[in-house]
Enzyme design. Structure first.
Site, PDB file in Angstrom:
ATOM      1  N   SER A 116       0.820  -1.210   0.000  1.00 52.52           N
ATOM      2  CA  SER A 116       0.000   0.000   0.000  1.00 52.52           C
ATOM      3  C   SER A 116       0.856   1.262   0.000  1.00 52.52           C
ATOM      4  O   SER A 116       0.332   2.360  -0.048  1.00 52.52           O
ATOM      5  CB  SER A 116      -0.936  -0.008   1.212  1.00 52.52           C
ATOM      6  OG  SER A 116      -0.267  -0.440   2.353  1.00 52.52           O
ATOM      7  N   HIS A 137      -3.032  -2.979  -5.679  1.00 54.84           N
ATOM      8  CA  HIS A 137      -3.365  -2.537  -4.331  1.00 54.84           C
ATOM      9  C   HIS A 137      -4.874  -2.620  -4.126  1.00 54.84           C
ATOM     10  O   HIS A 137      -5.623  -1.753  -4.575  1.00 54.84           O
ATOM     11  CB  HIS A 137      -2.838  -1.099  -4.121  1.00 54.84           C
ATOM     12  CG  HIS A 137      -3.116  -0.550  -2.773  1.00 54.84           C
ATOM     13  ND1 HIS A 137      -3.248   0.789  -2.516  1.00 54.84           N
ATOM     14  CD2 HIS A 137      -3.288  -1.169  -1.578  1.00 54.84           C
ATOM     15  CE1 HIS A 137      -3.487   0.970  -1.231  1.00 54.84           C
ATOM     16  NE2 HIS A 137      -3.529  -0.198  -0.645  1.00 54.84           N
ATOM     17  N   GLU A 149      -5.997  -0.318  -7.097  1.00 56.01           N
ATOM     18  CA  GLU A 149      -5.017   0.646  -7.617  1.00 56.01           C
ATOM     19  C   GLU A 149      -3.886  -0.176  -8.249  1.00 56.01           C
ATOM     20  O   GLU A 149      -3.256  -0.985  -7.568  1.00 56.01           O
ATOM     21  CB  GLU A 149      -4.510   1.451  -6.419  1.00 56.01           C
ATOM     22  CG  GLU A 149      -3.599   2.589  -6.730  1.00 56.01           C
ATOM     23  CD  GLU A 149      -3.282   3.401  -5.453  1.00 56.01           C
ATOM     24  OE1 GLU A 149      -3.102   4.604  -5.587  1.00 56.01           O
ATOM     25  OE2 GLU A 149      -3.203   2.835  -4.337  1.00 56.01           O
ATOM     26  N   ASN A 187      -3.090   6.335  -0.654  1.00 60.20           N
ATOM     27  CA  ASN A 187      -2.557   6.573   0.694  1.00 60.20           C
ATOM     28  C   ASN A 187      -1.842   7.908   0.859  1.00 60.20           C
ATOM     29  O   ASN A 187      -1.683   8.378   1.988  1.00 60.20           O
ATOM     30  CB  ASN A 187      -1.682   5.401   1.128  1.00 60.20           C
ATOM     31  CG  ASN A 187      -2.562   4.249   1.568  1.00 60.20           C
ATOM     32  OD1 ASN A 187      -3.635   4.472   2.120  1.00 60.20           O
ATOM     33  ND2 ASN A 187      -2.129   3.026   1.307  1.00 60.20           N
TER      34      ASN A 187
HETATM   35  N1  CAA Z   1     -19.052 -10.111   0.658  1.00 62.93           N
HETATM   36  C1  CAA Z   1     -19.945  -9.474  -0.134  1.00 62.93           C
HETATM   37  N2  CAA Z   1     -20.615  -8.369   0.235  1.00 62.93           N
HETATM   38  C2  CAA Z   1     -20.404  -7.908   1.463  1.00 62.93           C
HETATM   39  C3  CAA Z   1     -19.499  -8.535   2.352  1.00 62.93           C
HETATM   40  C4  CAA Z   1     -18.826  -9.690   1.902  1.00 62.93           C
HETATM   41  N3  CAA Z   1     -17.940 -10.339   2.654  1.00 62.93           N
HETATM   42  N4  CAA Z   1     -19.490  -7.831   3.489  1.00 62.93           N
HETATM   43  C5  CAA Z   1     -20.323  -6.794   3.326  1.00 62.93           C
HETATM   44  N5  CAA Z   1     -20.886  -6.845   2.107  1.00 62.93           N
HETATM   45  C6  CAA Z   1     -21.852  -5.904   1.535  1.00 62.93           C
HETATM   46  C7  CAA Z   1     -23.143  -5.880   2.319  1.00 62.93           C
HETATM   47  O1  CAA Z   1     -24.021  -6.874   1.871  1.00 62.93           O
HETATM   48  C8  CAA Z   1     -23.655  -4.487   2.051  1.00 62.93           C
HETATM   49  O2  CAA Z   1     -24.249  -4.439   0.754  1.00 62.93           O
HETATM   50  P1  CAA Z   1     -25.608  -3.612   0.494  1.00 62.93           P
HETATM   51  O3  CAA Z   1     -25.230  -2.182   0.712  1.00 62.93           O
HETATM   52  O4  CAA Z   1     -25.950  -3.946  -0.920  1.00 62.93           O
HETATM   53  O5  CAA Z   1     -26.570  -4.125   1.504  1.00 62.93           O
HETATM   54  C9  CAA Z   1     -22.384  -3.644   1.970  1.00 62.93           C
HETATM   55  O6  CAA Z   1     -21.347  -4.577   1.645  1.00 62.93           O
HETATM   56  C10 CAA Z   1     -22.061  -2.962   3.292  1.00 62.93           C
HETATM   57  O7  CAA Z   1     -21.900  -3.936   4.291  1.00 62.93           O
HETATM   58  P2  CAA Z   1     -22.556  -3.814   5.758  1.00 62.93           P
HETATM   59  O8  CAA Z   1     -23.990  -3.422   5.644  1.00 62.93           O
HETATM   60  O9  CAA Z   1     -22.284  -5.063   6.471  1.00 62.93           O
HETATM   61  O10 CAA Z   1     -21.689  -2.727   6.493  1.00 62.93           O
HETATM   62  P3  CAA Z   1     -21.718  -1.165   6.439  1.00 62.93           P
HETATM   63  O11 CAA Z   1     -22.866  -0.613   5.702  1.00 62.93           O
HETATM   64  O12 CAA Z   1     -21.498  -0.780   7.843  1.00 62.93           O
HETATM   65  O13 CAA Z   1     -20.403  -0.859   5.579  1.00 62.93           O
HETATM   66  C11 CAA Z   1     -18.094  -0.792   5.074  1.00 62.93           C
HETATM   67  C12 CAA Z   1     -19.163  -1.372   5.965  1.00 62.93           C
HETATM   68  C13 CAA Z   1     -18.277  -1.318   3.661  1.00 62.93           C
HETATM   69  C14 CAA Z   1     -16.771  -1.255   5.613  1.00 62.93           C
HETATM   70  C15 CAA Z   1     -18.246   0.756   5.064  1.00 62.93           C
HETATM   71  O14 CAA Z   1     -18.259   1.240   6.383  1.00 62.93           O
HETATM   72  C16 CAA Z   1     -17.115   1.438   4.322  1.00 62.93           C
HETATM   73  O15 CAA Z   1     -17.126   1.533   3.107  1.00 62.93           O
HETATM   74  N6  CAA Z   1     -16.124   1.926   5.088  1.00 62.93           N
HETATM   75  C17 CAA Z   1     -14.944   2.577   4.516  1.00 62.93           C
HETATM   76  C18 CAA Z   1     -13.973   1.532   4.102  1.00 62.93           C
HETATM   77  C19 CAA Z   1     -12.765   2.131   3.461  1.00 62.93           C
HETATM   78  O16 CAA Z   1     -12.555   3.332   3.384  1.00 62.93           O
HETATM   79  N7  CAA Z   1     -11.910   1.254   2.966  1.00 62.93           N
HETATM   80  C20 CAA Z   1     -10.660   1.640   2.372  1.00 62.93           C
HETATM   81  C21 CAA Z   1      -9.636   1.643   3.412  1.00 62.93           C
HETATM   82  S1  CAA Z   1      -8.096   2.164   2.782  1.00 62.93           S
HETATM   83  C22 CAA Z   1      -7.395   0.786   2.196  1.00 62.93           C
HETATM   84  O17 CAA Z   1      -7.881  -0.286   2.281  1.00 62.93           O
HETATM   85  C23 CAA Z   1      -6.084   0.989   1.562  1.00 62.93           C
HETATM   86  C24 CAA Z   1      -4.911   1.009   2.441  1.00 62.93           C
HETATM   87  O18 CAA Z   1      -3.840   0.728   1.942  1.00 62.93           O
HETATM   88  C25 CAA Z   1      -4.926   1.488   3.828  1.00 62.93           C
END
Ligand code: CAA
Length: 284
Positions: A116, A137, A149, A187
């Site tokens: 990352s 990524h 990415e 990032n």
């Molecule tokens: N498989 C398939 N679908 C899934 C799943 C899985 N394992 N887990 C969750 N989902 C789906 C759910 O069914 C739901 O879909 P619908 O909207 O169609 O109902 C959706 O994903 C959201 O899931 P939840 O309802 O369980 O949870 P939520 O609404 O609280 O969302 C989250 C959780 C998706 C994590 C949301 O809070 C989010 O997008 N957070 C931000 C995450 C983020 O920014 N990630 C990037 C981080 S940076 C990175 O990764 C890079 C790095 O190098 C640091």
């Protein structure tokens, strides 16, 4: 395509899951049986959740699971068309592992790291085939986030990027392409934002709940920055900020002391049950 994934942690398990669900026979390799079992439990839990949420049928889950080849043997990568390394964000560990992987892979296999932040060019020589090596990524949680990415190193060929993009799009993801600079696109923007949130907390400007509510309700973020830190992992965020600060020397990338102290004290985030919030009871 047959896929090999090195590492079955938070990211590795997610990558394995999307590969299995899109029909790829997938080898997942961990360093010992204990780590492998933990990784497979993570994978099963996520697929169980997908079934519960109606994203996957039981039959699809079974079919996906049947395509999985778990192992502790790097030799199992020998007939993989693409190998994706998704181990801890540590340059030396990644380079060491790639030297070992290089002894087993096909000469024309695509080689990818899920780093990352670490510049690809610092790992590429260890792969023995820098023109076939690129950054893929994935974002956390991998099964849900739509972006991957792609990073083109100095020696990565255009053909490799085209093949990597086609593979990733086949996983149902959208791609962006970045040059090989530390932190790439995501990032370089995200980590200073997360560090700023910790600096606000450290300075006593607001509570963690209010910082989170501010960004979630005020700016439409899916989760607040302190919750996101717990989600991404405090140790991972610290590693990325260290790479960025070392490379750019810009104070906006410097890890806040509170982040360091939390990591030193074992508060790594959701994955270990405690970060800025407590997850030991299951919820937040
Ligand atoms: N498989 C398939 N679908 C899934 C799943 C899985 N394992 N887990 C969750 N989902 C789906 C759910 O069914 C739901 O879909 P619908 O909207 O169609 O109902 C959706 O994903 C959201 O899931 P939840 O309802 O369980 O949870 P939520 O609404 O609280 O969302 C989250 C959780 C998706 C994590 C949301 O809070 C989010 O997008 N957070 C931000 C995450 C983020 O920014 N990630 C990037 C981080 S940076 C990175 O990764 C890079 C790095 O190098 C640091």
């Amino acid at each position: 395509m047959k896929v090999g994934v090195a590492g079955c942690g938070l990211m590795g398990a997610g990558i394995v899951e999307v590969c299995l669900k899109t029909g790829h026979e997938t080898v997942v390799r961990e360093i010992n049986d204990e780590c492998l079992e933990r990784g497979l439990a993570r994978l099963d839990k996520s697929m169980e959740y997908a079934v519960k949420k109606g994203k996957l049928t039981d039959a699809e889950r079974e079919a996906a699971r049947s395509r999985l080849i778990p192992t502790t043997d790097l030799g199992a990568f020998s007939d993989c068309d693409i190998v994706i390394e998704a181990i801890t964000e540590n340059r030396e560990w990644k380079s060491t592992l790639w030297k070992e992987i290089a002894q087993h892979v096909k000469p024309d296999a695509l080689l990818a790291t899920n780093t990352s932040s670490i510049p690809l060019s610092s790992i590429a020589p260890s792969t023995g085939n820098p023109s076939r090596f690129m950054g893929l990524h994935f974002m956390n949680p991998v099964p849900v986030m739509k972006l991957v990415e792609i990073v083109q190193g100095i020696e990565t060929s255009d053909e490799t990027i085209a093949e990597g993009r086609a593979f990733v799009e086949g996983l149902g993801k959208t791609t962006i392409l970045a040059k090989d600079t530390p932190g790439f696109v995501i990032n370089v923007i995200l980590v200073p934002y997360l560090c700023d949130a910790v600096r606000l907390l450290e300075a006593g400007v607001a509570t963690k709940e209010d910082i989170d509510a501010g960004m979630k309700l005020g700016c439409g973020m899916p989760m607040g920055p302190i919750t996101l830190l717990d989600f991404v992992g405090l140790d991972t965020t610290l590693s990325i900020s260290q790479v960025l600060f070392e490379e750019f020397g810009d104070p906006r990338y410097a890890a806040p002391p509170l982040l360091r102290r939390m990591v030193e004290s074992g508060f790594m985030g959701k994955k270990c049950g405690r970060g800025f919030y407590d997850y030991t009871g299951g919820g937040k």
